[in-house]
Design an enzyme around this catalytic site. Structure first.
Site, PDB file in Angstrom:
ATOM      1  N   MET A  30       0.838  -1.203   0.000  1.00 31.45           N
ATOM      2  CA  MET A  30       0.000   0.000   0.000  1.00 31.45           C
ATOM      3  C   MET A  30       0.874   1.255   0.000  1.00 31.45           C
ATOM      4  O   MET A  30       0.395   2.350   0.328  1.00 31.45           O
ATOM      5  CB  MET A  30      -0.940  -0.010   1.203  1.00 31.45           C
ATOM      6  CG  MET A  30      -1.918  -1.193   1.159  1.00 31.45           C
ATOM      7  SD  MET A  30      -3.399  -0.922   2.119  1.00 31.45           S
ATOM      8  CE  MET A  30      -2.710  -0.728   3.765  1.00 31.45           C
ATOM      9  N   ALA A  32       3.988   4.003   1.042  1.00 35.03           N
ATOM     10  CA  ALA A  32       4.692   4.486   2.236  1.00 35.03           C
ATOM     11  C   ALA A  32       5.792   3.471   2.567  1.00 35.03           C
ATOM     12  O   ALA A  32       5.902   2.979   3.690  1.00 35.03           O
ATOM     13  CB  ALA A  32       3.746   4.710   3.409  1.00 35.03           C
ATOM     14  N   HIS A  34       8.956   1.224   3.334  1.00 36.18           N
ATOM     15  CA  HIS A  34      10.052   1.229   4.312  1.00 36.18           C
ATOM     16  C   HIS A  34      10.891  -0.018   4.068  1.00 36.18           C
ATOM     17  O   HIS A  34      10.609  -0.806   3.156  1.00 36.18           O
ATOM     18  CB  HIS A  34       9.495   1.294   5.735  1.00 36.18           C
ATOM     19  CG  HIS A  34       8.436   0.267   6.028  1.00 36.18           C
ATOM     20  ND1 HIS A  34       8.696  -1.095   6.005  1.00 36.18           N
ATOM     21  CD2 HIS A  34       7.118   0.390   6.323  1.00 36.18           C
ATOM     22  CE1 HIS A  34       7.590  -1.755   6.300  1.00 36.18           C
ATOM     23  NE2 HIS A  34       6.613  -0.887   6.483  1.00 36.18           N
ATOM     24  N   GLY A  36      11.020  -2.777   5.470  1.00 31.03           N
ATOM     25  CA  GLY A  36      10.265  -4.042   5.484  1.00 31.03           C
ATOM     26  C   GLY A  36       9.788  -4.401   4.089  1.00 31.03           C
ATOM     27  O   GLY A  36       9.975  -5.527   3.607  1.00 31.03           O
ATOM     28  N   HIS A  37       9.170  -3.420   3.415  1.00 29.30           N
ATOM     29  CA  HIS A  37       8.715  -3.649   2.037  1.00 29.30           C
ATOM     30  C   HIS A  37       9.899  -3.968   1.127  1.00 29.30           C
ATOM     31  O   HIS A  37       9.833  -4.873   0.291  1.00 29.30           O
ATOM     32  CB  HIS A  37       8.029  -2.401   1.469  1.00 29.30           C
ATOM     33  CG  HIS A  37       6.797  -1.955   2.205  1.00 29.30           C
ATOM     34  ND1 HIS A  37       6.734  -0.780   2.919  1.00 29.30           N
ATOM     35  CD2 HIS A  37       5.572  -2.523   2.322  1.00 29.30           C
ATOM     36  CE1 HIS A  37       5.532  -0.631   3.432  1.00 29.30           C
ATOM     37  NE2 HIS A  37       4.801  -1.679   3.097  1.00 29.30           N
ATOM     38  N   ASP A 151       2.188  -9.475   8.680  1.00 25.56           N
ATOM     39  CA  ASP A 151       0.745  -9.694   8.566  1.00 25.56           C
ATOM     40  C   ASP A 151       0.545 -11.206   8.455  1.00 25.56           C
ATOM     41  O   ASP A 151       0.249 -11.737   7.387  1.00 25.56           O
ATOM     42  CB  ASP A 151       0.212  -8.958   7.345  1.00 25.56           C
ATOM     43  CG  ASP A 151       0.441  -7.461   7.452  1.00 25.56           C
ATOM     44  OD1 ASP A 151      -0.389  -6.789   8.057  1.00 25.56           O
ATOM     45  OD2 ASP A 151       1.489  -6.980   6.971  1.00 25.56           O
ATOM     46  N   GLN A 154      -2.731 -12.761   7.194  1.00 23.64           N
ATOM     47  CA  GLN A 154      -2.883 -12.410   5.776  1.00 23.64           C
ATOM     48  C   GLN A 154      -2.014 -13.321   4.911  1.00 23.64           C
ATOM     49  O   GLN A 154      -2.457 -13.843   3.880  1.00 23.64           O
ATOM     50  CB  GLN A 154      -2.486 -10.942   5.574  1.00 23.64           C
ATOM     51  CG  GLN A 154      -2.334 -10.528   4.130  1.00 23.64           C
ATOM     52  CD  GLN A 154      -1.992  -9.069   3.988  1.00 23.64           C
ATOM     53  OE1 GLN A 154      -2.852  -8.218   4.124  1.00 23.64           O
ATOM     54  NE2 GLN A 154      -0.723  -8.761   3.720  1.00 23.64           N
ATOM     55  N   VAL A 177      10.779  -7.529   9.478  1.00 29.23           N
ATOM     56  CA  VAL A 177      11.919  -6.618   9.613  1.00 29.23           C
ATOM     57  C   VAL A 177      11.605  -5.647  10.752  1.00 29.23           C
ATOM     58  O   VAL A 177      10.515  -5.059  10.801  1.00 29.23           O
ATOM     59  CB  VAL A 177      12.170  -5.847   8.301  1.00 29.23           C
ATOM     60  CG1 VAL A 177      13.322  -4.869   8.463  1.00 29.23           C
ATOM     61  CG2 VAL A 177      12.457  -6.838   7.171  1.00 29.23           C
ATOM     62  N   SER A 187       4.120   1.037   8.018  1.00 32.55           N
ATOM     63  CA  SER A 187       3.785   2.374   7.493  1.00 32.55           C
ATOM     64  C   SER A 187       3.051   3.181   8.556  1.00 32.55           C
ATOM     65  O   SER A 187       3.113   4.408   8.566  1.00 32.55           O
ATOM     66  CB  SER A 187       2.905   2.249   6.248  1.00 32.55           C
ATOM     67  OG  SER A 187       3.552   1.450   5.278  1.00 32.55           O
TER      68      SER A 187
HETATM   69  P1  AMP Z   1       1.384  -2.969   3.496  1.00 29.87           P
HETATM   70  O1  AMP Z   1       1.934  -1.885   2.620  1.00 29.87           O
HETATM   71  O2  AMP Z   1       1.332  -2.615   4.930  1.00 29.87           O
HETATM   72  O3  AMP Z   1       0.097  -3.543   2.964  1.00 29.87           O
HETATM   73  O4  AMP Z   1       2.438  -4.151   3.418  1.00 29.87           O
HETATM   74  C1  AMP Z   1       2.825  -4.687   2.175  1.00 29.87           C
HETATM   75  C2  AMP Z   1       3.613  -5.942   2.425  1.00 29.87           C
HETATM   76  O5  AMP Z   1       4.771  -5.638   3.199  1.00 29.87           O
HETATM   77  C3  AMP Z   1       2.828  -6.993   3.215  1.00 29.87           C
HETATM   78  O6  AMP Z   1       3.111  -8.273   2.684  1.00 29.87           O
HETATM   79  C4  AMP Z   1       3.375  -6.820   4.596  1.00 29.87           C
HETATM   80  O7  AMP Z   1       3.274  -7.985   5.389  1.00 29.87           O
HETATM   81  C5  AMP Z   1       4.822  -6.499   4.303  1.00 29.87           C
HETATM   82  N1  AMP Z   1       5.446  -5.832   5.454  1.00 29.87           N
HETATM   83  C6  AMP Z   1       5.029  -4.707   6.070  1.00 29.87           C
HETATM   84  N2  AMP Z   1       5.826  -4.438   7.124  1.00 29.87           N
HETATM   85  C7  AMP Z   1       6.750  -5.421   7.182  1.00 29.87           C
HETATM   86  C8  AMP Z   1       7.838  -5.719   8.064  1.00 29.87           C
HETATM   87  N3  AMP Z   1       8.124  -4.946   9.109  1.00 29.87           N
HETATM   88  N4  AMP Z   1       8.571  -6.831   7.817  1.00 29.87           N
HETATM   89  C9  AMP Z   1       8.272  -7.640   6.762  1.00 29.87           C
HETATM   90  N5  AMP Z   1       7.261  -7.413   5.910  1.00 29.87           N
HETATM   91  C10 AMP Z   1       6.510  -6.320   6.115  1.00 29.87           C
END
Ligand code: AMP
Length: 285
Positions: A30, A32, A34, A36-37, A151, A154, A177, A187
Site C-alpha cells: 500500500m 509508504a 520502508h 520491510g517492504h 501480517d 494475511q 523486519v 507504514s
Molecule cells: P502494506 O503496505 O502494509 O500492505 O504491506 C505490504 C507488504 O509488506 C505486506 O506483505 C506486509 O506484510 C509487508 N510488510 C510490512 N511491514 C513489514 C515488516 N516490518 N517486515 C516484513 N514485511 C513487512
C-alpha cells in the site's frame, strides 16, 4: 524502471517480461515504503525472480468506514525513488477507478482462516485483501509473490487463496523486519508520537520475554500468552488480542504446545499495531 497506472499495462509488462524468459516476482504493497517492504523486493530475487514488480495501491475495500483510509500515508514520489534504488523493474500504481470501475461487484472471500484474530476485530478486512490480491495475481500471471509475515494471518490466507483457486503464483512469506529496538517496521509507525513509539515497544518486549521462556522450555499456551499480555496491557490504550495459535490453521491453542505463533493487536493513541512471533522459528525481536 517502468511505472504503469493501468491494469492492462501492468498485465502487458509482466507478459512481456515472461516472453523474454524472465521469472516475475510480485510485491504487493500500500506504499509508504520502508525497509520491510524493500526486503521483500530483495527476497523476490532470492526466490529466483529476474523481473521484480512492486504494486502500490491503498485498497479502499480493506478499510472499514471508521478506519484510517483517509489519513493513510501516500508518498508515491519517495516510493518510486526507493523502488528505483532497489532495482525494481516495474511499479504498478493504479488509482481507485482503475481497480474498481463503475459496476464492480465481485468479492473473493475465504473461509475459516479469516475468522479468528483480525477477523474478529476487522470483519470486512480480509475480503478486501483477498479481492484485491486476486486481481493482482490475475494481472501478474505466473509469478512468485512475496508477503511479509508481519501480517501473519494475511500471509497464511493468501497462501491458501493461491492453492484453492489453482493460481499460478508461488506465495512466499518473508520474516518480519524490525528496528534495532525491536519495533516491527510499519507504514503506520509514522502516526506515532515519540511517547507513543516508546509505549509501542511493549509488544517487542513481551514477545522477547516469551521467546526467552520458550527457549528455557516453557510450553504452556496460557502462560506464554500471559508473558506477552502483561507488558502490552500496561503500555497500550487497548488490546484487541494477545493469542497463541497453530501456525498453519491459526486455531487457538491450549495446554502444552509444540508449534505455535504468538499474535498481538493493540491500540496506542489512534494507531493500531500488529505483531507476532513464531516460537522456535523467528529470531527474538
Ligand atoms: P502494506 O503496505 O502494509 O500492505 O504491506 C505490504 C507488504 O509488506 C505486506 O506483505 C506486509 O506484510 C509487508 N510488510 C510490512 N511491514 C513489514 C515488516 N516490518 N517486515 C516484513 N514485511 C513487512
Amino acid at each position: 524502471m517502468q511505472v504503469v497506472r493501468e491494469p492492462k499495462a501492468f498485465r502487458e509488462a509482466c507478459e512481456a517480461a515472461r516472453a523474454t524468459g524472465a521469472r516475475v516476482g510480485l510485491v504487493p504493497t500500500m506504499g509508504a515504503l520502508h525497509e520491510g517492504h524493500l526486503s521483500l523486493v530483495d527476497r523476490a530475487a532470492e526466490e529466483g525472480a529476474t523481473f521484480r514488480a512492486v504494486t502500490i495501491f491503498v485498497n479502499p475495500l480493506q478499510f472499514a468506514a471508521h478506519e484510517d483510509l483517509g489519513r493513510y500515508p501516500r508518498t508515491l514520489e519517495a516510493d518510486l525513488e526507493a523502488c528505483r534504488a532497489r532495482g525494481v523493474d516495474l511499479v504498478f500504481a493504479p488509482d481507485d477507478g482503475a481497480m474498481y470501475p463503475p459496476g464492480f461487484q465481485t468479492t473473493v472471500t475465504l473461509g475459516e482462516l479469516t475468522k479468528p484474530l483480525e477477523g474478529v476485530h476487522r470483519p470486512t478486512h480480509f475480503s478486501g485483501v483477498t479481492t484485491v490480491v486476486t486481481k493482482l495475481f490475475a494481472l501478474a500471471g505466473k509469478c512468485v509473490a512475496i508477503f511479509g509475515r508481519k501480517d501473519y494471518q494475511q500471509w497464511r490466507l493468501l497462501e491458501r487463496l493461491a492453492l484453492d483457486l489453482d493460481l499460478p503464483v508461488d506465495v512466499v512469506g518473508h520474516r518480519i523486519v524490525r528496528e534495532a529496538d525491536g519495533l516491527a517496521l510499519s507504514s503506520r509507525n509514522r502516526y506515532l508520537s515519540s511517547e507513543e513509539r516508546q509505549r509501542a515497544l511493549a509488544i517487542a518486549r513481551g514477545l522477547r520475554a516469551a521467546n526467552e521462556a520458550w527457549q528455557a522450555g516453557m510450553r504452556d499456551a496460557a502462560a506464554l500468552v500471559e508473558i506477552v499480555r502483561g507488558p502490552v496491557e500496561e503500555s497500550f490504550d487497548s488490546v484487541d488480542y494477545v493469542a497463541i495459535a497453530e501456525p498453519t490453521t491459526l486455531e487457538a491453542l491450549e495446554g502444552s504446545v509444540t508449534e505455535a505463533v504468538l499474535l498481538v493487536a493493540a491500540h496506542v493513541g489512534r494507531t493500531r499495531l500488529i505483531d507476532n512471533l513464531e516460537l522456535g522459528v523467528d529470531p527474538a525481536p
